[in-house]
Design a protein around this motif. Structure first.
Motif, short mmCIF file in Angstrom:
data_model
loop_
_atom_site.label_atom_id
_atom_site.label_comp_id
_atom_site.label_asym_id
_atom_site.label_seq_id
_atom_site.Cartn_x
_atom_site.Cartn_y
_atom_site.Cartn_z
N UNK A 5 20.77 31.20 -17.17
CA UNK A 5 21.73 32.16 -17.68
C UNK A 5 21.64 32.25 -19.20
N UNK A 6 21.89 33.42 -19.65
CA UNK A 6 21.92 33.61 -21.10
C UNK A 6 23.29 33.22 -21.64
N UNK A 7 23.31 33.01 -22.92
CA UNK A 7 24.54 32.59 -23.59
C UNK A 7 25.68 33.58 -23.38
N UNK A 8 25.38 34.86 -23.47
CA UNK A 8 26.42 35.89 -23.31
C UNK A 8 26.98 35.89 -21.89
N UNK A 9 26.13 35.67 -20.90
CA UNK A 9 26.59 35.64 -19.51
C UNK A 9 27.54 34.46 -19.29
N UNK A 10 27.19 33.31 -19.87
CA UNK A 10 28.02 32.12 -19.74
C UNK A 10 29.38 32.35 -20.40
N UNK A 11 29.39 32.93 -21.59
CA UNK A 11 30.64 33.21 -22.28
C UNK A 11 31.50 34.20 -21.50
N UNK A 12 30.88 35.22 -20.94
CA UNK A 12 31.62 36.22 -20.17
C UNK A 12 32.23 35.60 -18.92
N UNK A 13 31.46 34.74 -18.25
CA UNK A 13 31.98 34.06 -17.06
C UNK A 13 33.15 33.16 -17.41
N UNK A 14 33.07 32.48 -18.54
CA UNK A 14 34.15 31.61 -19.00
C UNK A 14 35.40 32.42 -19.30
N UNK A 15 35.24 33.57 -19.88
CA UNK A 15 36.39 34.43 -20.21
C UNK A 15 37.07 34.94 -18.94
N UNK A 16 36.29 35.22 -17.90
CA UNK A 16 36.85 35.74 -16.65
C UNK A 16 37.65 34.69 -15.89
N UNK A 17 37.31 33.41 -16.08
CA UNK A 17 38.03 32.35 -15.40
C UNK A 17 39.46 32.21 -15.91
N UNK A 18 39.71 32.63 -17.11
CA UNK A 18 41.04 32.58 -17.73
C UNK A 18 41.60 31.16 -17.76
N UNK A 19 40.74 30.19 -17.98
CA UNK A 19 41.16 28.79 -18.13
C UNK A 19 41.09 28.43 -19.60
N UNK A 20 42.11 27.76 -20.04
CA UNK A 20 42.15 27.29 -21.42
C UNK A 20 42.03 25.77 -21.39
N UNK A 21 40.83 25.27 -21.67
CA UNK A 21 40.60 23.83 -21.60
C UNK A 21 41.44 23.07 -22.62
#
Length: 105
Positions: free
Chosen positions: A1-17
């Motif tokens: 996965x590319x960096x942008x795809x990983x960031x987008x997936x993280x944003x969609x999870x709506x989890x704040x670590x």
């Protein structure tokens, strides 16, 4: 996965670590505080010959531990957490019954 795809997936999870980390720290502090207060009340009750209320304190403490194990087991599926649920609930119910029988007499 590319960096942008990983960031987008993280944003969609709506989890704040960061928020989860803070909540976990808060829970840990809460448990430590509860154990300290439990110990103070248990010693006070023993000193003042009020052992019947220690049954209620023990029931509350192990009830909390049992339900905490339930929350952990739902996520981790570890056998240790399952044992914590069973032991916590059995001990809690036992001491609750002891307390209720002492108080009703």
């Amino acid at each position: 996965m590319k960096r942008e795809e990983i960031l987008e997936k993280s944003r969609q999870e709506k989890r704040d670590e960061g928020k989860e980390f803070v909540l976990d720290k808060g829970r840990k502090s809460g448990v430590i505080g509860m154990v300290i207060i439990f110990c103070i009340l248990a010693v006070f009750n023993l000193y003042n010959n009020r052992q019947e209320t220690n049954s209620a304190l023990i029931a509350m403490m192990f009830g909390y531990l049992g339900f905490e194990g339930l929350g952990l087991y739902k996520v981790t599926k570890r056998k240790l957490d399952l044992i914590k649920i069973i032991a916590g609930c059995v001990i809690s119910i036992s001491f609750l019954v002891i307390y209720l029988t002492k108080v009703s007499n």
